[in-house]
Motif scaffolding. Structure first.
Motif, PDB file in Angstrom:
ATOM      1  N   LYS A  42       0.966  -1.188   0.322  1.00 55.86           N
ATOM      2  CA  LYS A  42      -0.067  -0.437   0.100  1.00 55.86           C
ATOM      3  C   LYS A  42       0.742   1.234   0.138  1.00 55.86           C
ATOM      4  O   LYS A  42       0.281   2.008   0.006  1.00 55.86           O
ATOM      5  N   MET A  43       1.484   1.197   0.312  1.00 53.81           N
ATOM      6  CA  MET A  43       2.325   2.190   0.882  1.00 53.81           C
ATOM      7  C   MET A  43       3.432   2.384  -0.317  1.00 53.81           C
ATOM      8  O   MET A  43       3.950   3.570  -0.401  1.00 53.81           O
ATOM      9  N   ASN A  45       2.418   1.461  -3.190  1.00 60.83           N
ATOM     10  CA  ASN A  45       2.253   2.322  -3.986  1.00 60.83           C
ATOM     11  C   ASN A  45       1.798   3.767  -4.560  1.00 60.83           C
ATOM     12  O   ASN A  45       1.420   4.345  -4.901  1.00 60.83           O
ATOM     13  N   LYS A  46       1.682   4.160  -2.782  1.00 65.43           N
ATOM     14  CA  LYS A  46       0.676   5.238  -2.726  1.00 65.43           C
ATOM     15  C   LYS A  46       2.977   6.203  -2.737  1.00 65.43           C
ATOM     16  O   LYS A  46       2.376   7.744  -3.368  1.00 65.43           O
ATOM     17  N   TYR A  47       3.589   6.202  -2.383  1.00 70.57           N
ATOM     18  CA  TYR A  47       4.875   6.612  -2.703  1.00 70.57           C
ATOM     19  C   TYR A  47       6.214   6.722  -3.139  1.00 70.57           C
ATOM     20  O   TYR A  47       6.941   7.427  -4.358  1.00 70.57           O
ATOM     21  N   SER A  78       4.848   5.671   7.565  1.00 72.97           N
ATOM     22  CA  SER A  78       3.536   5.812   7.734  1.00 72.97           C
ATOM     23  C   SER A  78       3.225   4.434   7.334  1.00 72.97           C
ATOM     24  O   SER A  78       2.451   3.821   7.688  1.00 72.97           O
ATOM     25  N   TYR A 215      -4.411   8.752   9.645  1.00 73.78           N
ATOM     26  CA  TYR A 215      -4.102   7.437   9.284  1.00 73.78           C
ATOM     27  C   TYR A 215      -5.144   6.577   9.821  1.00 73.78           C
ATOM     28  O   TYR A 215      -5.311   5.476   8.809  1.00 73.78           O
TER      29      TYR A 215
END
Length: 270
Positions: A42-43, A45-47, A78, A215
Protein backbone atom coordinates in the motif's frame (compact mmCIF):
# COMPACT_ATOMS: atom_id res chain seq x y z
CA UNK A 1 23.35 9.27 24.31
CA UNK A 2 22.69 12.03 21.75
CA UNK A 3 20.79 11.05 18.64
CA UNK A 4 23.02 10.55 15.62
CA UNK A 5 21.89 12.11 12.35
CA UNK A 6 20.58 9.56 9.88
CA UNK A 7 22.74 9.41 6.77
CA UNK A 8 20.68 10.27 3.69
CA UNK A 9 21.08 10.97 0.01
CA UNK A 10 18.83 12.37 -2.71
CA UNK A 11 18.05 8.92 -4.11
CA UNK A 12 19.33 6.31 -1.70
CA UNK A 13 19.07 2.63 -0.88
CA UNK A 14 18.91 1.56 2.76
CA UNK A 15 19.08 -1.58 4.82
CA UNK A 16 16.49 -1.00 7.54
CA UNK A 17 15.83 -2.89 10.75
CA UNK A 18 12.75 -2.27 12.87
CA UNK A 19 12.17 -4.38 15.97
CA UNK A 20 9.60 -4.73 18.70
CA UNK A 21 9.85 -2.80 21.93
CA UNK A 22 11.89 -4.76 24.50
CA UNK A 23 12.40 -7.32 21.70
CA UNK A 24 8.78 -8.41 22.00
CA UNK A 25 7.03 -10.06 19.07
CA UNK A 26 5.49 -7.75 16.49
CA UNK A 27 3.86 -10.64 14.61
CA UNK A 28 1.65 -13.04 16.54
CA UNK A 29 0.24 -14.87 13.53
CA UNK A 30 0.70 -15.37 9.81
CA UNK A 31 -2.21 -12.99 9.32
CA UNK A 32 -0.17 -10.25 11.04
CA UNK A 33 2.71 -10.86 8.65
CA UNK A 34 0.31 -10.80 5.72
CA UNK A 35 -1.03 -7.48 6.96
CA UNK A 36 2.47 -6.02 7.20
CA UNK A 37 3.21 -7.10 3.62
CA UNK A 38 -0.08 -5.54 2.52
CA UNK A 39 0.97 -2.34 4.29
CA UNK A 40 4.30 -2.38 2.44
CA UNK A 41 2.47 -2.74 -0.87
CA UNK A 42 0.00 0.00 0.00
CA UNK A 43 2.74 2.48 0.93
CA UNK A 44 4.88 1.46 -2.05
CA UNK A 45 1.98 2.26 -4.36
CA UNK A 46 1.39 5.56 -2.57
CA UNK A 47 4.99 6.82 -2.49
CA UNK A 48 6.51 4.87 -5.40
CA UNK A 49 9.59 3.66 -3.53
CA UNK A 50 11.41 0.44 -4.48
CA UNK A 51 11.67 -2.71 -2.39
CA UNK A 52 14.62 -4.96 -3.24
CA UNK A 53 14.28 -7.42 -0.36
CA UNK A 54 12.54 -8.07 2.94
CA UNK A 55 12.38 -10.60 5.74
CA UNK A 56 9.79 -10.70 8.51
CA UNK A 57 10.94 -12.32 11.75
CA UNK A 58 8.70 -12.65 14.79
CA UNK A 59 10.17 -9.67 16.63
CA UNK A 60 11.84 -7.63 13.91
CA UNK A 61 11.80 -6.73 10.22
CA UNK A 62 14.56 -6.34 7.64
CA UNK A 63 13.94 -4.18 4.57
CA UNK A 64 16.14 -3.26 1.61
CA UNK A 65 14.55 -0.12 0.15
CA UNK A 66 15.37 2.56 -2.39
CA UNK A 67 13.55 5.73 -1.31
CA UNK A 68 13.17 6.96 -4.94
CA UNK A 69 13.53 10.55 -3.78
CA UNK A 70 11.25 10.27 -0.74
CA UNK A 71 12.34 10.94 2.84
CA UNK A 72 13.12 7.53 4.34
CA UNK A 73 11.97 8.58 7.82
CA UNK A 74 8.55 9.58 6.47
CA UNK A 75 8.29 6.33 4.51
CA UNK A 76 9.02 4.24 7.58
CA UNK A 77 6.68 6.29 9.73
CA UNK A 78 3.83 5.74 7.28
CA UNK A 79 4.49 1.98 7.25
CA UNK A 80 4.87 1.72 11.02
CA UNK A 81 1.88 3.85 11.97
CA UNK A 82 -0.43 1.96 9.63
CA UNK A 83 0.68 -1.43 10.97
CA UNK A 84 0.66 -0.40 14.63
CA UNK A 85 -2.90 0.93 14.31
CA UNK A 86 -3.97 -2.45 12.93
CA UNK A 87 -2.09 -4.39 15.63
CA UNK A 88 -3.34 -2.27 18.52
CA UNK A 89 -6.92 -2.49 17.31
CA UNK A 90 -6.75 -6.24 16.77
CA UNK A 91 -5.11 -7.08 20.11
CA UNK A 92 -6.67 -4.21 22.12
CA UNK A 93 -3.35 -2.81 23.26
CA UNK A 94 -1.65 0.58 23.57
CA UNK A 95 1.75 1.98 24.47
CA UNK A 96 5.19 1.48 22.94
CA UNK A 97 5.24 -1.03 20.10
CA UNK A 98 8.41 -0.63 18.07
CA UNK A 99 11.72 -0.22 19.90
CA UNK A 100 13.05 3.30 19.56
CA UNK A 101 13.44 4.57 16.01
CA UNK A 102 14.26 2.22 13.16
CA UNK A 103 17.96 1.77 12.43
CA UNK A 104 19.40 2.00 8.95
CA UNK A 105 22.58 1.79 6.95
CA UNK A 106 23.12 3.47 3.60
CA UNK A 107 24.01 1.07 0.78
CA UNK A 108 27.25 2.29 -0.78
CA UNK A 109 27.73 0.15 -3.91
CA UNK A 110 26.63 -3.01 -5.74
CA UNK A 111 28.82 -5.26 -3.60
CA UNK A 112 27.24 -3.87 -0.48
CA UNK A 113 23.77 -4.30 -2.03
CA UNK A 114 24.12 -7.99 -2.81
CA UNK A 115 25.80 -8.70 0.54
CA UNK A 116 22.91 -7.10 2.43
CA UNK A 117 20.34 -8.99 0.34
CA UNK A 118 22.22 -12.19 1.17
CA UNK A 119 22.25 -11.30 4.86
CA UNK A 120 18.52 -10.52 4.86
CA UNK A 121 17.57 -13.76 3.12
CA UNK A 122 19.79 -15.76 5.49
CA UNK A 123 18.28 -14.23 8.63
CA UNK A 124 15.92 -17.19 9.30
CA UNK A 125 18.85 -19.57 8.78
CA UNK A 126 20.98 -17.61 11.22
CA UNK A 127 18.11 -17.75 13.74
CA UNK A 128 17.88 -21.55 13.37
CA UNK A 129 14.33 -21.46 12.02
CA UNK A 130 15.16 -23.14 8.70
CA UNK A 131 18.23 -24.77 7.17
CA UNK A 132 17.98 -23.00 3.80
CA UNK A 133 16.54 -19.59 2.85
CA UNK A 134 14.17 -21.17 0.34
CA UNK A 135 12.33 -22.91 3.21
CA UNK A 136 11.25 -19.63 4.81
CA UNK A 137 7.93 -18.23 3.63
CA UNK A 138 8.15 -14.66 4.95
CA UNK A 139 10.96 -13.23 2.89
CA UNK A 140 11.56 -12.13 -0.68
CA UNK A 141 13.87 -15.06 -1.45
CA UNK A 142 11.11 -16.89 -3.31
CA UNK A 143 10.86 -13.91 -5.67
CA UNK A 144 14.55 -14.21 -6.45
CA UNK A 145 14.27 -17.91 -7.14
CA UNK A 146 11.29 -17.38 -9.43
CA UNK A 147 9.05 -19.49 -7.18
CA UNK A 148 6.94 -16.51 -6.09
CA UNK A 149 5.74 -13.59 -8.16
CA UNK A 150 4.57 -11.01 -5.64
CA UNK A 151 5.17 -8.17 -8.15
CA UNK A 152 6.09 -5.60 -5.49
CA UNK A 153 9.68 -6.86 -5.15
CA UNK A 154 12.23 -5.54 -7.66
CA UNK A 155 14.68 -8.41 -8.17
CA UNK A 156 16.28 -7.01 -11.34
CA UNK A 157 18.71 -4.66 -9.62
CA UNK A 158 20.36 -7.46 -7.64
CA UNK A 159 20.08 -10.29 -10.18
CA UNK A 160 21.48 -8.18 -13.04
CA UNK A 161 24.68 -7.81 -11.04
CA UNK A 162 25.21 -11.56 -11.47
CA UNK A 163 24.16 -11.95 -15.11
CA UNK A 164 22.05 -10.38 -17.84
CA UNK A 165 20.55 -13.82 -18.44
CA UNK A 166 17.85 -14.33 -15.84
CA UNK A 167 18.15 -18.12 -15.45
CA UNK A 168 21.92 -17.85 -15.00
CA UNK A 169 21.52 -14.93 -12.56
CA UNK A 170 19.08 -16.93 -10.42
CA UNK A 171 21.43 -19.90 -10.27
CA UNK A 172 24.43 -17.75 -9.38
CA UNK A 173 22.49 -15.77 -6.78
CA UNK A 174 21.27 -18.97 -5.14
CA UNK A 175 24.84 -20.24 -4.93
CA UNK A 176 25.99 -16.89 -3.57
CA UNK A 177 23.33 -16.76 -0.84
CA UNK A 178 24.07 -20.32 0.26
CA UNK A 179 27.74 -19.51 0.90
CA UNK A 180 28.42 -19.07 4.60
CA UNK A 181 29.31 -15.62 5.91
CA UNK A 182 29.46 -12.07 4.57
CA UNK A 183 32.52 -10.33 3.16
CA UNK A 184 31.54 -6.79 4.21
CA UNK A 185 30.42 -5.44 7.57
CA UNK A 186 26.63 -5.32 7.81
CA UNK A 187 24.42 -3.66 10.38
CA UNK A 188 23.02 -6.25 12.76
CA UNK A 189 19.94 -6.36 14.98
CA UNK A 190 21.82 -4.81 17.92
CA UNK A 191 20.48 -1.29 18.22
CA UNK A 192 23.13 1.45 18.58
CA UNK A 193 20.44 3.84 19.86
CA UNK A 194 19.34 1.91 22.96
CA UNK A 195 18.60 5.08 24.91
CA UNK A 196 16.91 7.00 22.10
CA UNK A 197 13.15 6.96 22.39
CA UNK A 198 11.04 7.64 19.33
CA UNK A 199 7.58 6.22 19.88
CA UNK A 200 5.75 7.02 16.67
CA UNK A 201 2.40 6.39 18.37
CA UNK A 202 2.63 8.82 21.31
CA UNK A 203 0.98 12.09 20.33
CA UNK A 204 2.48 15.31 21.64
CA UNK A 205 0.92 18.08 19.53
CA UNK A 206 -2.28 19.04 17.71
CA UNK A 207 -0.49 18.68 14.37
CA UNK A 208 0.71 15.19 15.30
CA UNK A 209 -2.80 14.27 16.46
CA UNK A 210 -4.27 15.31 13.12
CA UNK A 211 -1.60 13.30 11.29
CA UNK A 212 -2.29 10.15 13.31
CA UNK A 213 -6.05 10.54 12.91
CA UNK A 214 -5.58 10.91 9.16
CA UNK A 215 -3.86 7.50 9.09
CA UNK A 216 -6.56 5.94 11.25
CA UNK A 217 -9.40 7.33 9.17
CA UNK A 218 -7.73 6.45 5.86
CA UNK A 219 -7.52 2.88 7.15
CA UNK A 220 -11.32 2.99 7.42
CA UNK A 221 -11.80 4.95 4.18
CA UNK A 222 -13.24 7.90 6.10
CA UNK A 223 -12.55 11.63 5.94
CA UNK A 224 -12.19 13.91 8.95
CA UNK A 225 -15.50 15.54 7.99
CA UNK A 226 -17.24 12.16 8.10
CA UNK A 227 -15.59 11.42 11.44
CA UNK A 228 -16.88 14.64 12.99
CA UNK A 229 -20.42 13.94 11.76
CA UNK A 230 -20.41 10.30 12.94
CA UNK A 231 -20.46 10.77 16.72
CA UNK A 232 -19.66 7.13 17.55
CA UNK A 233 -16.45 7.23 15.50
CA UNK A 234 -15.64 10.77 16.67
CA UNK A 235 -16.00 9.76 20.31
CA UNK A 236 -13.88 6.67 19.76
CA UNK A 237 -11.13 8.86 18.30
CA UNK A 238 -11.42 11.33 21.18
CA UNK A 239 -10.93 8.52 23.69
CA UNK A 240 -7.96 7.26 21.68
CA UNK A 241 -6.31 10.69 21.78
CA UNK A 242 -6.89 10.99 25.50
CA UNK A 243 -5.21 7.64 26.12
CA UNK A 244 -2.30 8.12 23.72
CA UNK A 245 -1.40 11.79 24.04
CA UNK A 246 -0.55 14.55 26.46
CA UNK A 247 -3.04 16.93 24.84
CA UNK A 248 -5.39 18.93 27.06
CA UNK A 249 -9.15 18.51 26.69
CA UNK A 250 -9.25 21.90 24.97
CA UNK A 251 -6.59 20.82 22.46
CA UNK A 252 -8.42 17.56 21.76
CA UNK A 253 -11.54 19.59 21.04
CA UNK A 254 -9.60 21.75 18.60
CA UNK A 255 -8.55 18.65 16.67
CA UNK A 256 -12.22 17.88 16.05
CA UNK A 257 -13.23 21.27 14.74
CA UNK A 258 -13.57 23.23 17.95
CA UNK A 259 -15.57 20.99 20.28
CA UNK A 260 -15.76 22.61 23.71
CA UNK A 261 -13.64 21.40 26.58
CA UNK A 262 -16.77 20.55 28.59
CA UNK A 263 -18.18 18.41 25.77
CA UNK A 264 -14.91 16.51 25.43
CA UNK A 265 -15.02 15.92 29.19
CA UNK A 266 -18.59 14.54 28.96
CA UNK A 267 -17.64 12.24 26.09
CA UNK A 268 -14.72 10.85 28.08
CA UNK A 269 -16.82 10.33 31.22
CA UNK A 270 -19.42 8.15 29.48
Amino acid sequence: MPRQAREKGEFSTYHIIQRGNDRKEIFLSDHDKTRFVETLIKMKNKYNFIIYAYCLMDNHVHLLINDNGNDISKLMKSINVSYVLYFNRKYKRCGHFFQNRFISELITDDKHLIEVSKYIHNNPVKAGIVQRPKAYKWSSYGDYMGNVKSEFIDVSKVLDIFSNTRSKAIKEYQSYVNKIGNTVEIMDIKDPYENVKENTMFIDSIAHAKEILAYMLADRNLSMEECIVNKDIRNEMIRYLRKNSNLTLKEIGQVFGGISESRVSRILSR
